[in-house]
Write an enzyme that holds these catalytic residues in place. Structure first.
Site, mmCIF file in Angstrom:
data_model
loop_
_atom_site.group_PDB
_atom_site.id
_atom_site.type_symbol
_atom_site.label_atom_id
_atom_site.label_comp_id
_atom_site.label_asym_id
_atom_site.label_seq_id
_atom_site.Cartn_x
_atom_site.Cartn_y
_atom_site.Cartn_z
ATOM 1 C CG LEU A 78 -1.996 -1.040 1.334
ATOM 2 C CD1 LEU A 78 -2.657 -0.989 2.688
ATOM 3 C CD2 LEU A 78 -3.034 -0.848 0.235
ATOM 4 N NE ARG A 126 8.644 0.093 -1.322
ATOM 5 C CZ ARG A 126 9.532 -0.862 -1.019
ATOM 6 N NH1 ARG A 126 10.560 -0.606 -0.252
ATOM 7 N NH2 ARG A 126 9.391 -2.069 -1.516
ATOM 8 C CB SER A 144 8.471 3.866 10.118
ATOM 9 O OG SER A 144 7.278 4.131 9.416
ATOM 10 C CB VAL A 163 1.799 0.138 4.658
ATOM 11 C CG1 VAL A 163 0.464 -0.208 5.299
ATOM 12 C CG2 VAL A 163 2.519 1.192 5.471
ATOM 13 C CE LYS A 180 4.672 2.424 9.018
ATOM 14 N NZ LYS A 180 4.113 3.520 8.292
ATOM 15 C CG ASP A 182 6.773 12.147 9.515
ATOM 16 O OD1 ASP A 182 6.872 13.210 8.864
ATOM 17 O OD2 ASP A 182 7.106 11.038 9.058
#
Ligand SMILES: *[C@@H]1O[C@H](CO)[C@@H](O)[C@H](O)[C@H]1NC(C)=O
Ligand SMILES: *[C@@H]1O[C@H](CO)[C@@H](O)[C@H](O)[C@H]1NC(C)=O
Ligand SMILES: *[C@@H]1O[C@H](CO)[C@@H](O)[C@H](O)[C@H]1NC(C)=O
Ligand SMILES: *[C@@H]1O[C@H](CO)[C@@H](O)[C@H](O)[C@H]1NC(C)=O
Ligand SMILES: *[C@@H]1O[C@H](CO)[C@@H](O)[C@H](O)[C@H]1NC(C)=O
Ligand SMILES: *[C@@H]1O[C@H](CO)[C@@H](O)[C@H](O)[C@H]1NC(C)=O
Ligand SMILES: *[C@@H]1O[C@H](CO)[C@@H](O)[C@H](O)[C@H]1NC(C)=O
Ligand SMILES: *[C@@H]1O[C@H](CO)[C@@H](O)[C@H](O)[C@H]1NC(C)=O
Length: 811
Positions: A530, A532, A535, A538, A552, A646
């Protein structure tokens, strides 16, 4: 004819015969006796409920209905709550005339209910827990559901005439009430001789902010089998949903002795209850908890204390509060000399005698000094508002940074020595144990890592604040529970402690550990990617119960297992409609994964910058509002004071209705804690969205999110990525932003309405709300302020946007 008549009595006994051991029916002229309370009971057809005599003390019984399977006989209704009967000789009889009568050992009538007296043929305990009087045609003439005590069962209703009243530890009705107020708002109310106050929904907010609607006077509320609680005053008929929503679970909605309203689910195998929804998650918001003059504060367990100059009235019972050491004598002719003791961060909600705007502190003191009944005042430095108070109730020490402006001034006689007496404060700074096997957990290496607030120099403390907003969510803290109970054990009776303990037991069934194998299967070997991020990657997955999830994978997790789980257990309980829900995690050998809600429409970045779907103004504004709500929740209201670090369009996901949900909150807590720094910039924020203080390595506060939010707002307005306006280095973006902000300031100053249209995404073709756009632009300017102390808080942004939203929905 004779044989025909003789059949009739047999017919009325038929229900008795249908079940060998238990009956649900009490025929005319029969009774249940307290002497045989073990066997003399009615049981609902499927056995869920039992009705009969229930022992509250050795020698005292009530006539009650309880959940048969609950471990400690959870009573859901009582006929004679305020008048128990003796352990011998009391009987409940369905008399010949149709009256249901409870008599004590000496024949005194303790309680009685008549249906339509002529018609009643039998009493019956229904499978719903409703005790009814029926006539020969099976019509209900009276039902216990119409006169609830402290519990509402599925399919039972609260209407204008009914209310729930709490039961105290002494098994008598308490001071807390749940009912519809005169303005048709379903509310929790503290009610005793001196005080009558609403504490839920939040009395500081208007109906609109509380998602209530005062124009529906239907006044009807009820719980359904699925665990949805709806009320006619809920905006858009939106229900309160149990966290374990679904069929087949036995539930109850109870107004507990502590004044909190909780929805419980029964575990059939061990008879214990777990909480699936709670009305007031910060106990200090419940009125009357610490009695008159008392102050509720968190240490972090909720605790009651007396202000200086006051002592506890009854050391065994906090609900009697505190009394002054020396009374001010109002009968004396000349005004007694008094002193005013400032209590920072403390407010006593309500009981204002009057309110004066724009007066000086000295003037406010004089107002209070000259009125002998004044016990003190609340003074707002900013607006110069003065609130003298005649009663001091609902004292509370505030925590949220924005509330620190509150200052109570307590009036005390001159002679009272208050030096050395501590002022109750909410101490949410708690030291966190360091894990010896997590070497990198070191205060000195964590600066300027978020979440760490240097309260005292060199000592890393964790800011920790709990509670929760919105009506739909549950979150509780295990370790608070034990402390809370410890505090309350002093003051409450055994059954109250039990209710409190039950109430604080976390409902964990929705947050679980997944095995790696399960996730491999769910994601079909990590097939559908889905997205990137810094971290990790996904993937989409489908769980066994066919629920779609996002999985994730986390890179750079450097924590030991124990700490990873400790953090997760906190993040996993964060639950808000504008935050992506975390369902669970996987932690096996080197695999660390998060399993979250799958959000249909992908990220705001994709829709705003890439896809050819045009977001309308209304949708953009709603996204701005939703993101603000989610961040305000993280910053001010949730379990732990979480800084996202973030915030960017990639981390704002949009559901089917384009309602925004913030993803990846709390990730900073899991990843790369202060250690090696090769990925630090990715973890700590994204170029274009990071606040200047990142670079100057100042301590990080929630204001970094406010800055990033400002950038997101700007992008929502422009429909373009700010980064695309600049090329290259971060300093460059920064410069571009400064120029843009300068331009916006100029525009706002000159009231140029035409230029606002130039700023707003041209794809909207001028289809936008001018006032709302102006509000957003103002926030862009203030959020992007270099001086973080000038940036607004997310809480105040939400308040303003709600108003802008409301004013529009009305026009
Ligand atoms: C009683 O249990 C049976 C079997 O489990 C079920 O089919 C029925 O619907 C239940 N009755 C009620 C009133 O809940
Ligand atoms: C039931 O009550 C007893 C005594 O009050 C207590 O020890 C026990 O833990 C309770 N059980 C449950 C399941 O709450
Ligand atoms: C008021 O609430 C009732 C019950 O929820 C609902 O059926 C009705 O449509 C509502 N009326 C209005 C005017 O919203
Ligand atoms: C119900 O109780 C049993 C026994 O204590 C426990 O194993 C089970 O996990 C509980 N179920 C839920 C849904 O909490
Ligand atoms: C505590 O005091 C209140 C108010 O006077 C009273 O209603 C309540 O019964 C008391 N509770 C106990 C446990 O004594
Ligand atoms: C208040 O002062 C008057 C006059 O000095 C005295 O008679 C009275 O007893 C005082 N009342 C109290 C409650 O101290
Ligand atoms: C007030 O109390 C403090 C501590 O209890 C004591 O040290 C101080 O001497 C007292 N002051 C007066 C004026 O009595
Ligand atoms: C932790 O900090 C102390 C100084 O505060 C330092 O002496 C020690 O080496 C540090 N430990 C680690 C594992 O970094």
């Amino acid at each position: 004819m004779a044989p025909f008549f003789s059949i009739l009595p047999v017919l009325s006994l038929l229900p008795l015969l249908s079940s060998a051991a238990f009956t649900d029916t009490l025929p005319l002229r029969s009774s249940l006796s307290v002497d045989k309370h073990q066997t003399d009971t009615l049981r609902s057809p499927n056995g869920t409920f039992t009705c009969g005599f229930h022992s509250i003390y050795d020698n005292a019984f009530t006539f009650s209905i309880w959940y048969t399977n609950s471990a400690n006989k959870t009573v859901v209704w009582t006929a004679n709550r305020d008048r128990p009967v003796h352990a011998r000789g009391a009987v409940m009889t369905l008399r010949k005339g149709g009256a249901l009568v409870l008599t004590d050992y000496d024949g005194t009538v303790v309680w009685q209910r008549e249906g339509d007296p002529a018609g009643v043929r039998y009493a019956q305990l229904l499978e719903t827990g409703n005790l009814v009087l029926k006539n020969s045609r099976g019509m209900v003439l009276w039902q216990s559901f119409d006169s609830p005590t402290d519990t509402l069962l599925p399919s039972q209703c609260i209407n204008a005439a009914t209310k729930l009243v709490s039961t105290t530890g002494l098994h008598v009705p308490g001071h807390y009430i749940f009912h519809f107020t005169d303005s048709s708002i379903l509310s929790l109310i503290y009610d005793d001789v001196d005080v009558h106050e609403i504490y839920w929904p939040d009395p500081d907010n208007g109906e609109y902010q509380n998602s209530r609607n005062r124009y529906n006077s239907t006044r009807l509320a009820g719980l359904d089998e699925m665990g949805n609680f709806v009320s006619s005053d809920f905006a858009n008929q939106r229900a309160i949903v149990a966290s374990d929503e679904g069929h087949g679970i036995k539930r109850r909605l109870t107004l507990d002795p502590d004044g909190n309203l909780r929805l419980y689910s029964l575990n059939n195998s061990d008879g214990r209850w777990s909480v699936s929804w709670i009305a007031v998650s910060q106990p200090c918001n419940i009125h009357g908890l610490c009695g008159p003059n008392g102050i509720c504060h968190y240490l972090p367990a909720p605790t009651c204390s007396c202000p200086p100059g006051y002592v506890m009235s009854n050391p065994r019972n906090w609900s009697q509060g505190c009394s002054p050491q020396v009374d001010i004598n109002c009968t004396v002719d000349q005004v007694q000399p008094v002193q005013f003791v400032p209590l920072p961060g403390i407010d006593y909600w309500g009981s204002d005698q009057l309110h004066r705007d724009q007066v000086s502190l000295e003037a406010c003191k004089n107002i209070c000094r000259s009125d002998c009944t004044c016990k003190g005042f609340q003074y707002n430095q900013g607006s110069g508002t003065c609130y003298p108070k005649a009663f001091l109730y609902n004292g509370k020490a505030y925590t949220a940074p924005t509330k620190s402006a509150r200052m109570m001034h307590l009036k005390l006689p001159m002679g009272v020595n208050i030096s050395g007496i501590p002022i109750p404060q909410t101490n949410v700074l708690i030291s966190r144990k360091q894990h010896p096997d997590c070497g990198q957990m070191n205060a000195s290496t964590m600066e300027p890592f978020p979440y760490v607030h240097k309260a005292n120099q060199g000592e890393a403390k964790w800011f920790y604040f709990y509670g929760f907003a919105g009506a739909i969510f549950v979150l509780e803290v295990f370790f608070i529970a034990s402390a809370w109970c410890f505090v309350l054990r002093w003051e409450l009776g055994a059954s109250e402690i039990q209710a409190v303990e039950e109430g604080y037991k976390m409902m964990t069934s929705n947050f679980r550990r997944y095995s790696y194998k399960e996730l491999v299967k769910a994601t079909r070997k990590f097939k559908e990617e889905l997205g990137r991020g810094g971290s990790g990657i996904v993937y989409k997955g489908i769980l066994d119960n066919s629920r779609a999830v996002a999985v994730k994978t986390l890179e750079n997790v450097r924590q030991c297992e124990e700490e990873f789980q400790a953090e997760l257990s906190i993040i996993g309980r964060i639950n808000h409609m504008n935050l992506v829900r975390i369902w669970g995690f996987c932690s096996e050998s080197s695999h660390r994964m998060l399993v979250t809600e799958y959000i249909e429409n992908g990220s705001l970045a994709n829709i705003l910058f890439k896809d050819n779907i045009l977001l309308e103004w209304r949708q953009r504004f709603n996204i701005a509002l939703g993101v603000a709500k989610g961040l305000a929740y993280l910053h001010h209201e949730c379990l732990e004071w979480v800084i996202h670090c973030d915030v960017k369009p990639e981390n704002i996901l949009l559901d089917r209705n384009l309602e925004p949900k913030i993803a990846d909150f709390g990730l900073v807590k899991l990843l790369n804690r202060g250690g090696s720094n090769q990925n630090v910039s990715r973890v700590r924020g994204t170029i274009g969205y990071i606040a200047p203080e990142w670079i100057s390595s100042l301590q990080i506060t929630a204001k970094v999110d406010v800055y990033s939010y400002g950038v997101v707002l700007l992008e929502l307005l422009l429909g373009k990525r700010v980064l695309d306006l600049a090329v290259g280095a971060d300093e460059e973006v920064h410069k571009v932003l400064r120029n843009l902000v300068g331009m916006l300031v100029h525009m706002l100053d000159n009231e140029e309405s035409s230029s606002i249209a130039e700023v707003v995404d041209c794809r909207l073709n001028g289809q936008f709300n001018y006032m709302q756009a102006r509000t957003l632009i103002k926030f862009v300017v203030s959020c992007l302020d270099e001086d973080r102390s000038k940036r607004p808080t997310m809480e105040s942004i939400v308040q303003t946007l709600l108003l802008a939203d409301e004013s529009c929905s009305m026009c």
